[in-house]
Design an enzyme around this catalytic site. Sequence first.
Site, PDB file in Angstrom:
ATOM      1  N   GLY A  13       0.763  -1.206   0.009  1.00  0.00           N
ATOM      2  CA  GLY A  13       0.109   0.006  -0.107  1.00  0.00           C
ATOM      3  C   GLY A  13       0.877   1.219  -0.100  1.00  0.00           C
ATOM      4  N   GLY A  14       1.761   1.207  -0.624  1.00  0.00           N
ATOM      5  CA  GLY A  14       2.919   2.354  -0.657  1.00  0.00           C
ATOM      6  C   GLY A  14       2.695   3.413  -1.594  1.00  0.00           C
ATOM      7  N   SER A  16       0.157   5.911  -1.495  1.00  0.00           N
ATOM      8  CA  SER A  16      -0.589   6.794  -0.958  1.00  0.00           C
ATOM      9  C   SER A  16      -0.384   6.855   0.921  1.00  0.00           C
ATOM     10  CB  SER A  16      -1.993   6.964  -1.269  1.00  0.00           C
ATOM     11  OG  SER A  16      -2.451   5.881  -0.874  1.00  0.00           O
ATOM     12  N   GLY A  17      -0.652   8.106   1.207  1.00  0.00           N
ATOM     13  CA  GLY A  17      -0.699   8.134   2.796  1.00  0.00           C
ATOM     14  C   GLY A  17       0.456   7.556   3.344  1.00  0.00           C
ATOM     15  N   ILE A  18       0.325   6.678   4.410  1.00  0.00           N
ATOM     16  CA  ILE A  18       1.210   6.505   5.364  1.00  0.00           C
ATOM     17  C   ILE A  18       2.457   5.497   4.637  1.00  0.00           C
ATOM     18  CG2 ILE A  18       1.941   4.858   7.051  1.00  0.00           C
ATOM     19  CD1 ILE A  18      -0.732   6.021   8.483  1.00  0.00           C
ATOM     20  N   GLY A  19       1.865   4.675   3.738  1.00  0.00           N
ATOM     21  CA  GLY A  19       2.691   3.905   2.954  1.00  0.00           C
ATOM     22  C   GLY A  19       3.670   4.574   1.900  1.00  0.00           C
ATOM     23  N   TYR A 149     -13.658  -3.048  11.714  1.00  0.00           N
ATOM     24  CA  TYR A 149     -12.354  -2.638  11.493  1.00  0.00           C
ATOM     25  C   TYR A 149     -11.615  -2.629  12.951  1.00  0.00           C
ATOM     26  CZ  TYR A 149      -8.855   1.046  10.857  1.00  0.00           C
ATOM     27  OH  TYR A 149      -7.706   1.700  10.747  1.00  0.00           O
TER      28      TYR A 149
END
Length: 247
Positions: A13-14, A16-19, A149
């Site tokens: 998941g790299g 966007s965001g934290i990734g 979640y």
Amino acid sequence: MKRFTDKLAIVTGGNSGIGYATAKALINEGAKVIITGRRKEAVEKAATELGAIPFVTDQASLQDIQQLKTHIEANYGKVDILFVNAGITGTRGPIETTSIENFDNVMNINFRGAYFTLQQFIPLLKDGASVVMLSSIVANMHSANSSVYQASKAALNSISKTAANELAARRIRVNMVSPGPTRTEVLGKAGLDPAGVEALYETLQEKIPLKQIGTAEHVAQMVCYLSSAEASFITGSEFVLDGGMTL
């Protein structure tokens, strides 16, 4: 010398965001980074921006996970850093009305996918490697309308600690990073409009003792620390980054 010179890192998941922020931080510290994601265009665009290596894969698909493992083994060999970051929040709602589809979507990515990503990569991890799982403060909360979640992250924490125990003989460390409210694209992806996202952040900020919302860079720096030699005596631990929200 930079902390991760000659190190190979995988960030799921790299794109966007934290990734994305973590891949950037690792690259700045000298690592060769492979980022994954489900959307080919987004993954390739992010990889170009970062100077990373793209690989299109869906963490919910066991076949995709196996193909990723086979590709990395054949082309890059052993892995020094594995950051299992990919995840979704799913649709909020009470247990009474939660759909099977929503349950499966969240669990297949957040728990099942993370579990088998770790499983497939264990043979590729170098002795002394670092594994970091992206969890959440919700793993230890029981708020209404977020049962799936929350359960997915609680399950992730459980298997992370078991993995830390199983892999300790090889000095492979497994740790969890649990952010609180963090500015990323995830709320927009969950269906909230920009005004709704900002309103939610403002409400959450008032509940945080430090009176600020976390950033992806906060998490990225923690992942880098846990993946470095400075954290060589840390495993099976959860690191909460929430500005004191859960105090």
